[in-house]
Design an enzyme around this catalytic site. Sequence first.
Site, PDB file in Angstrom:
ATOM      1  CB  SER A 295      -0.938  -0.040   1.208  1.00 21.32           C
ATOM      2  OG  SER A 295      -1.903   0.974   1.149  1.00 21.32           O
ATOM      3  CG  ASP A 306       6.918   5.244 -12.103  1.00 22.82           C
ATOM      4  OD1 ASP A 306       7.498   4.132 -12.177  1.00 22.82           O
ATOM      5  OD2 ASP A 306       5.687   5.377 -12.237  1.00 22.82           O
ATOM      6  CE  LYS A 320      -4.901  -2.343   1.185  1.00 22.17           C
ATOM      7  NZ  LYS A 320      -4.950  -0.919   0.766  1.00 22.17           N
TER       8      LYS A 320
END
Length: 436
Positions: A295, A306, A320
């Site tokens: 999460s 990224d 998750k």
Amino acid sequence: MHTASCSLPRLKAALLAVTLIAPQALAQEAEEGRLPLDELRTFADVFNQIRIGYVEEIDDSTLLEYAIQGMLMNLDPHSAYLTKDAFEDLQSNTSGEFSGLGLEVGMEDGYVKIVAPIDGSPAAEAGLLTGDVILKLDGKPVKGMSLNEAIELMRGPKGSPIDLQIGRPGNPQPFDITLKRDTITVASVRERFLEPGYGYIRIAQFQNRTGRDVKAALERLVDKQELKGLVLDLRNNPGGVLGASVDVAGLFLDGELVVYTEGRLANSDMRYSAEPGDASNGAPVVVLINGGSASASEIVAGALQDHKRAVIMGTDSFGKGSVQTVMPISESRAVKLTTALYFTPGGRSIQAAGIAPDIVVERAQVTAYDTSNQLSEADLTRRLDNVNGDNRRAPRASDGLLGTDNQLYEALTLLKGVNILGMRATPARAQVAGDG
């Protein structure tokens, strides 16, 4: 936090009204797509059969709570109906405060084993140690209890006493101890230097104040010495508050997008970006993750990956990628409902996929060869001494790290390599003795 517009009494009234509404009205509601007429009649029939025929009498409110629990239980693993105790536990986890003994515990061979006492807690002040085993709680044997049942017994009002029977390795007999519960503040963030210039920050879970705590930890590290590199340890971090993950990632991303969410409701489509600036002054970062990183941990790792701001190391994360909204339906009860999916800045959905590390390093027990008896030049008689006056290097703080935490060792090694290459690439060519 959203608020719901339904309570148990109102739901009960609506359910009983199914049998009282005129058939024409129900048919109209069904045609307009607001009420599934046949299913509501079936529900009312089943509800009534249980009320009048079940072997034990169950009041209507309890039956309706069971119905609500069943609805949410069959959605996804993270949606749930929160009773009073569950709602209070959730609030404790996100605030980082609860009333108890101050123990991190786990289950081993049917007994509750102390993983670590929390600094400053009643357990720590009473001298309980890592490895101690809790045999009884207030005279009740722990053997056979679930971990949650044992934790529930240990929690309670501040100042209330509890008797523990403790087994300690090396002690032939167990001993009894009485503790008084107190308000425990869980430290979600810890920091230290692995070696001069190489910092380490561990985040155990994402609480409301975790972003501020990480920022303060970074400031303490930077104030002590120049930060050559940082390890951000998110292993076995189950996540927590979405906003806290945005705050943490934002400390390293100068105004960049951190995460965005998409859901059915208009207010579920959100974009979260970092504040301007980099609290680490651009220091190289390695993020450690594993299968227990979930999460909010994956939001941080995915954003830094990224934007190529950090190297992600370890093993695949949990996967998750959903957002839960807690909707109170009374002062003591709430519904935790999955309302959106989150995506990394590059558009990746992590749901059931996880974050794949840039460098895979499995956790392993590594035993280094013993080279303490290996002969070197410094051991030879009539040797020439070092002209700088030092034949041996001083021990490093990270010595022994390979054997205790190989993943952290590899992260530190990578940071040192990046730093060495950076130093060699930037300065002008040094003049070698004898040139010119």
